[in-house]
Every structure is written in structure tokens, then in C-alpha cells.
Design a protein around this motif. Sequence first.
Motif, PDB file in Angstrom:
ATOM      1  N   ILE A 590       0.854  -1.189   0.000  1.00  0.00           N
ATOM      2  CA  ILE A 590       0.000   0.000   0.000  1.00  0.00           C
ATOM      3  C   ILE A 590       0.889   1.238   0.000  1.00  0.00           C
ATOM      4  O   ILE A 590       1.693   1.423   0.919  1.00  0.00           O
ATOM      5  N   PRO A 591       0.778   2.112  -0.983  1.00  0.00           N
ATOM      6  CA  PRO A 591       1.590   3.345  -0.957  1.00  0.00           C
ATOM      7  C   PRO A 591       1.239   4.193   0.269  1.00  0.00           C
ATOM      8  O   PRO A 591       0.063   4.445   0.555  1.00  0.00           O
ATOM      9  N   ALA A 592       2.238   4.622   0.996  1.00  0.00           N
ATOM     10  CA  ALA A 592       2.022   5.439   2.190  1.00  0.00           C
ATOM     11  C   ALA A 592       3.247   6.299   2.427  1.00  0.00           C
ATOM     12  O   ALA A 592       4.366   5.915   2.081  1.00  0.00           O
ATOM     13  N   TRP A 593       3.055   7.472   3.061  1.00  0.00           N
ATOM     14  CA  TRP A 593       4.178   8.371   3.299  1.00  0.00           C
ATOM     15  C   TRP A 593       3.800   9.429   4.330  1.00  0.00           C
ATOM     16  O   TRP A 593       2.621   9.626   4.633  1.00  0.00           O
ATOM     17  N   ILE A 594       4.829  10.064   4.881  1.00  0.00           N
ATOM     18  CA  ILE A 594       4.672  11.199   5.781  1.00  0.00           C
ATOM     19  C   ILE A 594       5.135  12.438   5.028  1.00  0.00           C
ATOM     20  O   ILE A 594       6.264  12.478   4.522  1.00  0.00           O
ATOM     21  N   ASP A 595       4.269  13.437   4.938  1.00  0.00           N
ATOM     22  CA  ASP A 595       4.627  14.643   4.211  1.00  0.00           C
ATOM     23  C   ASP A 595       5.792  15.343   4.908  1.00  0.00           C
ATOM     24  O   ASP A 595       5.713  15.643   6.102  1.00  0.00           O
ATOM     25  N   PRO A 596       6.891  15.609   4.196  1.00  0.00           N
ATOM     26  CA  PRO A 596       8.073  16.190   4.857  1.00  0.00           C
ATOM     27  C   PRO A 596       7.883  17.630   5.308  1.00  0.00           C
ATOM     28  O   PRO A 596       8.622  18.104   6.167  1.00  0.00           O
ATOM     29  N   VAL A 597       6.934  18.345   4.746  1.00  0.00           N
ATOM     30  CA  VAL A 597       6.708  19.747   5.119  1.00  0.00           C
ATOM     31  C   VAL A 597       5.821  19.846   6.345  1.00  0.00           C
ATOM     32  O   VAL A 597       6.134  20.526   7.325  1.00  0.00           O
ATOM     33  N   THR A 598       4.679  19.152   6.312  1.00  0.00           N
ATOM     34  CA  THR A 598       3.673  19.304   7.367  1.00  0.00           C
ATOM     35  C   THR A 598       3.702  18.199   8.415  1.00  0.00           C
ATOM     36  O   THR A 598       3.163  18.371   9.509  1.00  0.00           O
ATOM     37  N   GLY A 599       4.289  17.039   8.072  1.00  0.00           N
ATOM     38  CA  GLY A 599       4.236  15.895   8.976  1.00  0.00           C
ATOM     39  C   GLY A 599       2.935  15.124   8.891  1.00  0.00           C
ATOM     40  O   GLY A 599       2.729  14.166   9.650  1.00  0.00           O
ATOM     41  N   ASN A 600       2.046  15.497   7.974  1.00  0.00           N
ATOM     42  CA  ASN A 600       0.790  14.766   7.811  1.00  0.00           C
ATOM     43  C   ASN A 600       1.033  13.399   7.187  1.00  0.00           C
ATOM     44  O   ASN A 600       1.935  13.228   6.359  1.00  0.00           O
ATOM     45  N   LEU A 601       0.199  12.436   7.557  1.00  0.00           N
ATOM     46  CA  LEU A 601       0.332  11.048   7.125  1.00  0.00           C
ATOM     47  C   LEU A 601      -0.690  10.760   6.022  1.00  0.00           C
ATOM     48  O   LEU A 601      -1.856  11.131   6.152  1.00  0.00           O
ATOM     49  N   PHE A 602      -0.247  10.068   4.951  1.00  0.00           N
ATOM     50  CA  PHE A 602      -1.125   9.776   3.819  1.00  0.00           C
ATOM     51  C   PHE A 602      -0.954   8.323   3.374  1.00  0.00           C
ATOM     52  O   PHE A 602       0.109   7.717   3.546  1.00  0.00           O
ATOM     53  N   TYR A 603      -2.007   7.793   2.762  1.00  0.00           N
ATOM     54  CA  TYR A 603      -1.897   6.578   1.960  1.00  0.00           C
ATOM     55  C   TYR A 603      -2.622   6.820   0.643  1.00  0.00           C
ATOM     56  O   TYR A 603      -3.448   7.737   0.520  1.00  0.00           O
ATOM     57  N   ARG A 604      -2.312   5.989  -0.366  1.00  0.00           N
ATOM     58  CA  ARG A 604      -2.977   6.112  -1.665  1.00  0.00           C
ATOM     59  C   ARG A 604      -3.877   4.898  -1.862  1.00  0.00           C
ATOM     60  O   ARG A 604      -3.438   3.750  -1.707  1.00  0.00           O
ATOM     61  N   HIS A 605      -5.141   5.169  -2.199  1.00  0.00           N
ATOM     62  CA  HIS A 605      -6.104   4.092  -2.391  1.00  0.00           C
ATOM     63  C   HIS A 605      -7.083   4.501  -3.483  1.00  0.00           C
ATOM     64  O   HIS A 605      -7.603   5.630  -3.467  1.00  0.00           O
ATOM     65  N   ALA A 606      -7.301   3.598  -4.422  1.00  0.00           N
ATOM     66  CA  ALA A 606      -8.221   3.848  -5.529  1.00  0.00           C
ATOM     67  C   ALA A 606      -7.876   5.145  -6.257  1.00  0.00           C
ATOM     68  O   ALA A 606      -8.757   5.911  -6.654  1.00  0.00           O
ATOM     69  N   GLY A 607      -6.573   5.401  -6.398  1.00  0.00           N
ATOM     70  CA  GLY A 607      -6.110   6.560  -7.142  1.00  0.00           C
ATOM     71  C   GLY A 607      -6.167   7.870  -6.395  1.00  0.00           C
ATOM     72  O   GLY A 607      -5.866   8.919  -6.971  1.00  0.00           O
ATOM     73  N   LYS A 608      -6.520   7.853  -5.112  1.00  0.00           N
ATOM     74  CA  LYS A 608      -6.621   9.079  -4.329  1.00  0.00           C
ATOM     75  C   LYS A 608      -5.623   9.070  -3.176  1.00  0.00           C
ATOM     76  O   LYS A 608      -5.372   8.028  -2.576  1.00  0.00           O
TER      77      LYS A 608
END
Length: 873
Positions: A590-608
Amino acid sequence: MKKTTQLFAGLLMLTGVLSACSPAGNEGFMRRVETDFRHKQELLPRDDLFGIFDEPMTRQEREAMMFLYAYMPVGDMTDYPGDFYLENVRSALATRREMPWGDIVSDELFRHFVLPVRVNNENLDDSRRVFHDQLAPRVEGLPMYDAILEVNHWCHEKANYQPSDARTSSPLATVRTAHGRCGEESTLLVAALRSVGIPARQVYTPRWAHTDDNHAWVEAWADGRWHFLGACEPEPVLDLGWFNAPASRGMLMHTKVFGYYDGPEEVMKTTANYTEINVISNYAACAPLTVTVTDTAGSPVEGATVEFKLYNYAEFFTVSRKTTDGRGQASLSAGLGDMLVTAVRDGRFGIRKVSFGREPQATVALDHAIGDEFSFPVDIVSPAESANLPEVTAAQRAENDRRFNREDSIRNAYIATFPAQPAVDSFARAIGVKPGQIARFITASRGNHGEIMDFLREASRKGCTGRALQLLATLSEKDLRDTPSAVLADHLYNTDKDADAATVLAPRAANEMLTAYRSFLQREIPAADAAAFRRDPQHLAAWCRDSLTLRPELCTVSTTISPEGVWRSRTADKPSRKIFFVAAARSLGIPAWIDPVTGNLFYRHAGKDVPVDFESANDRQLETGRLKLRYEPIPRLDDPEYFRHFTLSRFDGQSFALLNYPDFEPWSARFDTPTDLETGYYMLATGSRLADGSVLANVSFLNIGPNRTTETDLPMRDNSEAVRVIGSFNSESKFIDARTGRETSVLLTAGRGYFVVGLVGVGQEPTDHALKDIAAKAAELEQWGRSIILLFPDETAYAKYAASPAASLPQTVTFGIDRDGSVRRQILDAMHLPGNVPLPVFIVGDTFNRVVFESHGYTIGLGDRFLHTIHQL
């Protein structure tokens, strides 16, 4: 249950032994340790983290182990086996018996400043045993004072300074690399001193007051008192380093003491892992200041969060965070300069400047609501210099210089064993790639090159070379220097070959030490859970929220718990939980990352791209607005830079959290046009640093609303009468000494402090005129005493000059050759000058990389202009 019963029985027996055999103070301390130890065990019941206590130990060993386990952060318990700590305890106790100073080092000093394995937030290693075996013969027969100096000489053989990212390499990794930033050099020296039983601690100024950046060094205890020294920078005597003068201008120096500590120093903070103490009085004049927080009616406010903030890198950086007591008060001692203080409670806040030494009391009223928009200027004054330098004889200096040069040659001989270009070319041919594809990875890996080459060799054998190069491209240089091949292999061979490199294959989530978590999590996560997480990653977020217990109070030394450790203990703090989520997601593809600027956490699902909110059972909706900053140029500043001239911070509910945009990114690249920002309440800080260290700052508060653009000014204040910092120049820039033919640097030539660098031509009227102007002020410039480095473009130009040199130049002039043009390019870039700028070009800078003066082309009275600037520094 049986193990727990045996452990408590052992602790009760230990208490009895202490009561019978230990001094009353030590007995009382160990009773506290026992209480804290039992509390820790109750909070961490999983995974048999305390199983080592079932092993047979002596009373001293058990006491030392209980102390370590009572106060070590959770990650140290989950990520390193108990045997590792027991071996370190036995080594420390044996060294105490072995060394002649073992008897004079008190139990308190030994417990807090010799026994602990951890120094900072480094990866732990076997350095105590390795360093002891190398250093014990070198310090044999030396008094404690001289032994400290000798250990630092040994450290200089192993490493010298090189800036790098904030993650701290382990001591053995620093030795393998042969360089490190100041935090790594000081970690190395503390570990080396402790390995031979000398109490040592790392001292940080979290930020300088008079210039940007920070620094770390070491204090070592000898013969009844603490002394300081620059790590890997040996001097003839203790209490001497290049930073004596800057430290005298400091506002705060602190050290984190392992465990609960009740020493003579001012305690700034007590946590479950360490006691933070203030040692500013060892270096600079200081004074206490008490802040009283009041509501709008003037009544004291208990429980308010008070932050003491120091201007540095265009940010008001929090150097101390405190909570007000029942009288609404919080206190700090600091150097005699200015800080900004904020106080926050229940949606209201106050902010004001305070001046240590000029006002012992200050009141901060909570007279603003979160969301109020306002702006105000603030003048920040840094402490005056008052360096105290110990005496050094000419003989001592000469001997130290001799040893220094020999140690450089020892280290350079080791560095020469790193693969050179022919070896890289040969290796590239062997694995079937072009040298250019791997050269930067091999070169950056330095002493870890064997691990990187093993990784690539095996990848080539398995037909995965291209994918291996993609993985290496996601790593930092420090990762290349200290990551084992087995860790890299775990990620390469347990990731789908078509997965995105940046968000799935990459092993790094934030700034943690890399581990082989991928195969572990793929093995441990039940198949049904893994399938559910893949179908909808929100289920993984829910699992993290419901199954992990947050224990931030047990993770307070800027360490993180590895993903494996989080899984085993089901314990985390917020940063470790984010890292675990990324690790688990990537392990499952599962694509996932922590935004280096804000520290917000994200994953990518169904193209979003979906933001993660652990506090909500539903997908988080990230609202955004836009910000445009209007800028009106001031002299010599057409395009302000982030972290040099301005910063943005967002209110997170308790304080303002900095946005980490790229270092020194120009305003025009991002904020000249509207840029997207998360909605919220923001603080905009700007500042013009003057050459004397003071700052003309401005603070603005603004709101970013959803789906709208906020426009506001980017105010850069100016003082045309004062010398202002106008750029940055790397003082470690290298050139060829024209008289010796050897490579050197500006820093080595000038020493610490200010200097002049000039790019000069030959037989050109502007250069000839400039040199005459300098010669006319030779006496005054010699009295200033700082280096003037005149650089020619090549040997031919210098030879032409030497045939008819300018007369009477100051004796402080050094002639050099900028053979590759690197110094010229750096000066032109820093000063925003075109490539065809007419010579000569002169700057006045310092070894904090600040430029305060620039001149180019035909100039009248250059010597006078130098002196005018110099007299204001």
C-alpha cells in the motif's frame, strides 16, 4: 505469572541488600528506582521485555540493570535484547574496577554519566567494548585530566567534522564513516570516555543566539569538576575550543541526564527517561527570569504551556517548554539577551519579548484568542561576548599541532582505502552497469562501501540491479553510510517489482534508523487482517488506533520505536505510530508516506491520496486554502529565503509547529503566487540578522480558510546604518595555497571568526586599485588580525602577479588559487552576481557562514570600507 513473581522476589531481596550495605542516600535513590521500575513493568506487560532479569546476576549487576530498565525509552527495550544491556553493565563495572579513577568516581556520577549506553538518539552498538580495548592501553598511567585529552586525540584520528542530516549515527558508524556532524562527534567522544570509566555528557546549545545553527560538545568530569572540550577537535588543555567566544554569547546550554537526577545544576525538565539540566552558567553570564501568566482580568493561570523561544534560522525556536504552577509561574535561567515567550491555555494565548538580566519578572497575559490576526515588530538583542580563555604555552600549542597533523594523516590513510574511481569502474563492469549509475552510491557510502557493494552484487546475481538502484536512490547519504546490506535486501526482495519506489519500495518513513521490518511484518500480520488492510487501508489506521497504546511519556529522548518493536509491544508514541503505519502499509504493498513539510500522514487508495486521522473512524478530509505573500524588496535582498529570512508555523492545538519547506527556498519559488496550505491558524516570522548578532524581526498571525486565498505582506525590516547579514558563504570552501601548493580551506587558513576573501585579476586597473587601497590601510587591517585571502583563477595568474607584487599588503594576506572555480561560483551565487561580474570581488564573512559585506568591480576606498564594516562587527 511465574516469571513476574520471581522478578518481584528478586527485587525485594535486592532492597534488603541495599538496606544493609549501601549508604542511606543510595538506598533512598534505589527505592525510587525500584518504584519507577515496577511502574514501567506494569505499563509494558507484553513480549517479555523484562525477561533478562530471570538470568543470574550479582547484586551490582542487578542494581545497574534495574536502573537502566527503569528509565530507558520503550524503543531501547523493544529493539535491543536484554543480553546487550547486561554485557554493557558488566563491561562498565569491570572498567570501574580496572581504572585508577574508579574509586574517586562517585556512585551518582558512575550511574548517570558512565553506565548508560545511550548518549543522544543514536542507534546503539557495541562501542563500549570496542573502544575500551583500543583506549585502555593509551590512557594507562595517565592522570584523569590527561586521559580526557588523550581520548579526544584518539577520536580525532577516527573522525572530523562534516555537516549532515539530523539523524544521529552510532559511534561505530561514525568511526567507519570517518566524519560526522557535531552531534555525532560528541556522541562518539562521550561513548569513548565512558568506555574507560570517565564520566561524560553531551552538551547542546539548542540554537545559538547571535547566529543561525546550533552546536554540541562534551563535558567530562575530572578531579572534582566538569570540564568542556570540542569533540574530535583536540586542544592542548581542557576548557578550550573554537566555541569559547560563541558560547559566551549563548543563551542556553543543556544536557539530558539519563534517569532521575538530583545534582547541583538547575533542572529544566524531569521526564520518565531523563532529567534535563541547564549548564549555561558554565559558559556565559546568565540570569533567572520568572514568567507569570494571567487571564484578561489579571488573575494567574495554572496549567498554561509556556515556551521560551530563541530567534534562529528565521524561526522563533522553542528552547524550553514549561507548564505554569499554581501561581501561574514558570522560570528559566538564560544568557543576557532577548527571547520571545508564548503562553497558551484553553484557546487563548499571549506573546511578548523578555530580556534576561534586565527584567527578573515578566507577565504574559492571555489577551489573544486563537484566530486573532495581528502583527508586530520585535528587536532581538543577543548577549555580548565575554570569552574566558585558558592559558596555553607555545610549547603546548606546537605539540598539539604536531599531533593534530599526525592524526589527520592517520584518518586520511584510512579514508584512502575507500573505493576510488578505478575500483568503482571495475565493480560496475563486474555487475553489468555503467560506472555513472553507481558511483554516487559507492562514494557516499564511505566506510560502509562493502555493505552497499555486497547488496548490489547480490542484486546483480538475482537480476534485480535496476530495482536495487531505485531503492538506493530513495536513501539519504547517511543511510548509505550505516545501513547493512541485509536490511536493504529485506526491502528489495520482499516488495513487488512493479510497486512505486518512493511510496512502497523505499524503506524510510521519517528520520528513523532503517531496519528489516518488511519480512517481519509480512510474517506477523495475520492473513485476514492483511487482506482487510489492502481492501481498505482505513482498517489499518483503525487497527493502529485501537490496538496500539500511546506512551509518549516513556519515549522522550527523540528516539523512535522500530516497526518491529511497535508490533511486539503494541506500544508507541505519535511519531512511532506514524512510522509503523507507513512500514505496515508498504509491507503490504500500500503506498504510504509522511509529508516532509507538514508531517501529515497519507496513503494512496483507488487513485486518491487519503490523509490519515487516528482520532477518527472515518477518512479524514484535508481542507486547504492558499497563501500569497507580498514582498517589497529592501536593499540587497530581492528574494528572501525560507529558513534564512522567514518561516511559517501552524498552530496544532498546543503550540506553533514549523512547516519544513526546503532549506533556503526562495520566496519567489513558492509564495510569490498562491500556494496551497492546510487550513488553520499560522504564525509568520521574518527577520533581518545584523552583523552584531541582533535581529530586526516581525511576527504576524493569520488564518488560512478553506477554498480561498489569503494575501498578506512579507515584511523584511532594514537598518541602513547597521551592518546586516546579506548572504551565506561556506567557510570550509577549499583552495590551493599559492606558496605551498597544498589544498587548504578558508576555515583552516583563517581560523574561527571573520575573514576577507577576494577574487582578484592581474594587471587590471580595478584589482590594482583595490590592492593599493588595502595596502594603504595595512596597519589597521593587521591590527584587526583576521585573514585576508586573495584568490587567483590559476597558477599562471598568480605567477604573473608574483613577478611584480603589490607593495605593503598586510601580513595577514594569504594568496591562493581557485583552480576549479568553485569559490568563485559559490560567491557569485550567494551574492546573486552574474557570471561576467567584473573583478575584483570581495566579501567579508565569518565561520558561521555569514556574509556581511560585498564589493565588486571598480571601487574607491576599499580599505576604508573594510574598516567601516569591521568596526561595527
